[in-house]
Design an enzyme around this catalytic site. Structure first.
Site, short mmCIF file in Angstrom:
data_model
loop_
_atom_site.label_atom_id
_atom_site.label_comp_id
_atom_site.label_asym_id
_atom_site.label_seq_id
_atom_site.Cartn_x
_atom_site.Cartn_y
_atom_site.Cartn_z
N ARG A 290 -35.77 53.69 38.36
CA ARG A 290 -34.71 53.62 37.98
C ARG A 290 -34.43 52.08 37.75
NH1 ARG A 290 -30.50 55.13 40.83
NH2 ARG A 290 -29.31 53.39 39.80
N LYS B 246 -31.32 44.27 35.97
CA LYS B 246 -30.74 45.54 35.28
C LYS B 246 -29.18 45.93 35.77
CE LYS B 246 -30.42 49.37 38.78
NZ LYS B 246 -29.21 49.50 38.74
N ASN B 247 -28.69 45.29 36.25
CA ASN B 247 -26.90 45.78 36.87
C ASN B 247 -25.77 44.14 35.49
OD1 ASN B 247 -27.60 47.49 38.69
ND2 ASN B 247 -27.03 46.39 40.28
N ARG C 215 -18.73 57.32 46.13
CA ARG C 215 -18.45 56.41 45.31
C ARG C 215 -17.36 56.38 44.69
NH1 ARG C 215 -24.32 54.00 43.92
NH2 ARG C 215 -22.98 52.55 42.75
N ASP D 292 -27.69 45.57 48.17
CA ASP D 292 -28.97 46.28 46.81
C ASP D 292 -30.09 45.94 48.18
OD1 ASP D 292 -27.33 47.64 45.53
OD2 ASP D 292 -27.55 46.76 43.96
N CYS E 258 -23.03 59.90 45.57
CA CYS E 258 -24.64 59.98 45.72
C CYS E 258 -24.86 59.77 47.19
CB CYS E 258 -25.29 58.78 44.77
SG CYS E 258 -24.54 57.06 45.63
C1 UD1 Z 1 -22.31 47.03 41.64
C2 UD1 Z 1 -24.26 47.82 41.16
C3 UD1 Z 1 -25.17 48.48 42.43
C4 UD1 Z 1 -24.40 47.70 43.67
C5 UD1 Z 1 -22.98 47.50 43.94
C6 UD1 Z 1 -21.91 46.96 44.91
C7 UD1 Z 1 -24.67 48.21 39.21
C8 UD1 Z 1 -25.20 49.10 38.41
N1 UD1 Z 1 -24.41 48.86 40.39
O1 UD1 Z 1 -21.89 49.37 41.60
O2 UD1 Z 1 -26.41 48.57 42.36
O3 UD1 Z 1 -24.94 48.71 45.30
O4 UD1 Z 1 -22.19 46.68 42.71
O5 UD1 Z 1 -23.62 45.21 45.12
O6 UD1 Z 1 -23.87 46.83 39.03
N2 UD1 Z 1 -15.12 51.73 45.43
C9 UD1 Z 1 -13.92 52.11 44.99
N3 UD1 Z 1 -12.70 52.32 44.12
C10 UD1 Z 1 -13.66 52.03 43.99
C11 UD1 Z 1 -15.04 51.39 42.95
C12 UD1 Z 1 -15.40 51.45 44.30
O7 UD1 Z 1 -13.36 52.15 46.93
O8 UD1 Z 1 -13.30 52.38 42.33
C13 UD1 Z 1 -15.71 50.79 46.79
C14 UD1 Z 1 -17.36 51.91 46.69
O9 UD1 Z 1 -17.28 53.01 47.51
C15 UD1 Z 1 -18.02 50.64 47.62
C16 UD1 Z 1 -17.40 49.25 46.64
O10 UD1 Z 1 -16.35 49.75 46.54
O11 UD1 Z 1 -17.69 50.85 48.51
C17 UD1 Z 1 -18.28 48.86 46.09
O12 UD1 Z 1 -18.20 49.50 44.97
P1 UD1 Z 1 -18.75 48.47 43.96
O13 UD1 Z 1 -18.52 47.07 43.95
O14 UD1 Z 1 -17.64 49.17 42.53
O15 UD1 Z 1 -20.45 49.67 42.99
P2 UD1 Z 1 -20.17 49.92 41.69
O16 UD1 Z 1 -20.25 48.69 40.77
O17 UD1 Z 1 -20.59 51.24 41.47
#
Ligand code: UD1
Length: 435
Positions: free
Chosen positions: A400, A22-23, A122, A308, A117
């Site tokens: 999902r 999925k990711n 996030r 995850d 969420c």
């Molecule tokens: C992706 C995955 C999700 C997985 C996560 C971590 C997809 C579609 N989803 O989510 O399944 O659980 O990686 O492996 O690929 N953060 C910030 N600022 C930002 C972005 C992130 O502070 O601009 C923080 C987030 O709140 C979190 C951490 O960084 O604590 C990691 O998040 P991130 O790696 O961005 O997760 P996703 O990419 O949304």
């Protein structure tokens, strides 16, 4: 409304095949915005998040079709559409990964800002910081992020926050940088296999990404990308979920096309607690034999133990001998499954981002509700091992990310089915209600 019912206590046996990740699928579908001509992608799972992304991309001027062999063809046929509505983003936060490719291809992107969420706030500050560093101007209007920048210019960008690198942030900046002028260096980039897969896709399409799989990505800007044929990597989280399902039922299953090199942290932890994991026939066999023993682990960015898989492991450790400690370092608020597992007789408490699991002899079936995708998987897994009947609601979350999970578990010998949940037609009259 639907629910899954499980009569627990059956050992899983047989073989199951893992679907595409999925990711990886979601950002690669978004990356097709960058390409001239059609791309044909194999292995994209038929799950709710993918269906949201298909609809979203159609609104962005793409033709998106599944062919009979299950592959998906995607092509921009109405150029220049740049607005992503909130109705998509509220269903799926990962919609944000169209921001980078829209900006790269059309010089403008307008994407509804995702809210928080159940697993936390996030933020997307790092996505925006990265795009700004490439020269984009970012504004916000009526809840939408607007990124504009006719010409983007390669530069050096540090993309980590206090929780480490960002997965979709890396994807967004990498995609935008492909068509920028000059060279972009992303330091503290995410190394997840899904980011590697996206980079391989982009390179086949004509991009120049190097350092793939390391925390330093170098992207040489090119004039254009073209549509290609590609196959998505197998889903390591789906594979890991089946691994834990086998372990918790003392089962013996072969998980076909699981990529062991993507599952090292999960495999290591399973072995540590007494589960046998062996590489076999291009996949892995997972046998749960003796008693499970407690363990400590931290959910970390790749190659660390995946966040995850944290909820599924919490279920498994709830019946392991001794006290386990799991520290959630990626999403500190990812604990929605804990209270539900306790309803099933688990003994779990939370201290900040730490989950302390005191192993119990057995779990008991109960009515439980999934509050997010992996919490849903953890409750199904707990139900497979629990005495009596478990009913899991909140299936919109489970659907999902898992394709026909209950059917595939039933094929492995679980007594599990999806049923329509009858709504209460006549609410009982309240008795003795105080005025
Ligand atoms: C992706 C995955 C999700 C997985 C996560 C971590 C997809 C579609 N989803 O989510 O399944 O659980 O990686 O492996 O690929 N953060 C910030 N600022 C930002 C972005 C992130 O502070 O601009 C923080 C987030 O709140 C979190 C951490 O960084 O604590 C990691 O998040 P991130 O790696 O961005 O997760 P996703 O990419 O949304």
């Amino acid at each position: 409304m639907e629910k899954i019912t499980i009569e627990g206590g059956r050992r899983l046996h047989g073989r199951v095949s893992v679907n595409g990740a999925k990711n990886a699928a979601l950002p690669i579908m978004a990356a097709c915005i960058l390409a001239h001509g059609p791309s044909r992608i194999k292995g994209i799972p038929d799950i709710a998040d993918v269906r949201v992304m298909m609809d979203l991309l159609r609104c962005l001027g793409m033709t998106v079709e599944r062919s009979k062999d299950g592959s998906m063809e995607l092509e921009v046929t109405r150029p220049g559409e740049t607005v992503t509505l909130y109705k998509f983003v509220e269903k799926m936060r990962a919609s944000i990964c169209v921001l980078g490719p829209l900006l790269g291809r059309w010089g403008r992107a307008e994407v509804a800002r995702p809210g928080g969420c159940v697993i936390g706030d996030r933020p997307i500050d790092l996505h925006l910081k990265g795009l700004q560093a490439l020269g984009a101007t970012i504004t916000q209007d009526k809840g939408n992020i607007i990124a504009e920048g006719g010409d983007l210019y390669g530069t050096e960008i540090h993309l980590a926050g206090s929780f480490g690198p960002t997965v979709l942030g890396t994807a967004n900046v990498m995609m935008a940088a492909c068509l920028a002028k000059g060279t972009t260096i992303i330091k503290s980039a995410a190394c997840e296999p899904e980011i590697q897969d996206l980079a391989h896709f982009l390179n086949l399409a004509g991009a120049k990404v190097s350092g793939i799989g390391t925390s330093c990505l170098t992207i040489g800007g090119v004039e254009r990308l073209c549509g290609i044929d590609y196959e998505i990597i197998p889903d390591r989280i789906e594979a890991g979920t089946f691994m834990v399902a086998s372990a918790i039922t003392r089962g013996n299953i072969l998980i076909e096309n699981a990529r062991m090199e993507h599952l090292e942290a999960v495999t290591e932890k399973l072995r540590e607690i007494g589960v046998t994991v062996t590489e076999e026939d291009g996949g892995c066999r997972v046998k749960g034999t003796g008693d499970l023993t407690a363990a400590c682990t931290s959910a970390l960015p790749y190659p660390g133990f995946p966040t995850d898989m944290q909820p599924q492991f919490t279920s498994l450790l709830s019946i392991a001998k001794g006290t386990s400690v799991i520290t959630e370092k990626v999403f500190p608020e990812r604990i929605a499954h804990v209270a539900e597992l306790n309803r099933m007789g688990a003994s779990i408490r939370k201290e900040g981002n730490t989950i302390i699991v005191k192993g119990v002899d057995y779990l008991s079936g109960a009515e439980v509700k999934a509050a997010d995708l992996r919490a849903g998987a953890s409750l199904v897994i707990a139900g497979l091992a629990a005495e009596g009947t478990t009913e899991v609601r909140g299936l919109q979350h489970l659907d999902r990310g898992y394709e026909r999970l209950e059917e595939r578990l039933a094929h492995l010998g679980a007594k599990i089915k999806r049923v329509v949940d009858q709504p209460l037609l006549h609410m009982p009259k309240p008795v003795g209600v105080m005025p």
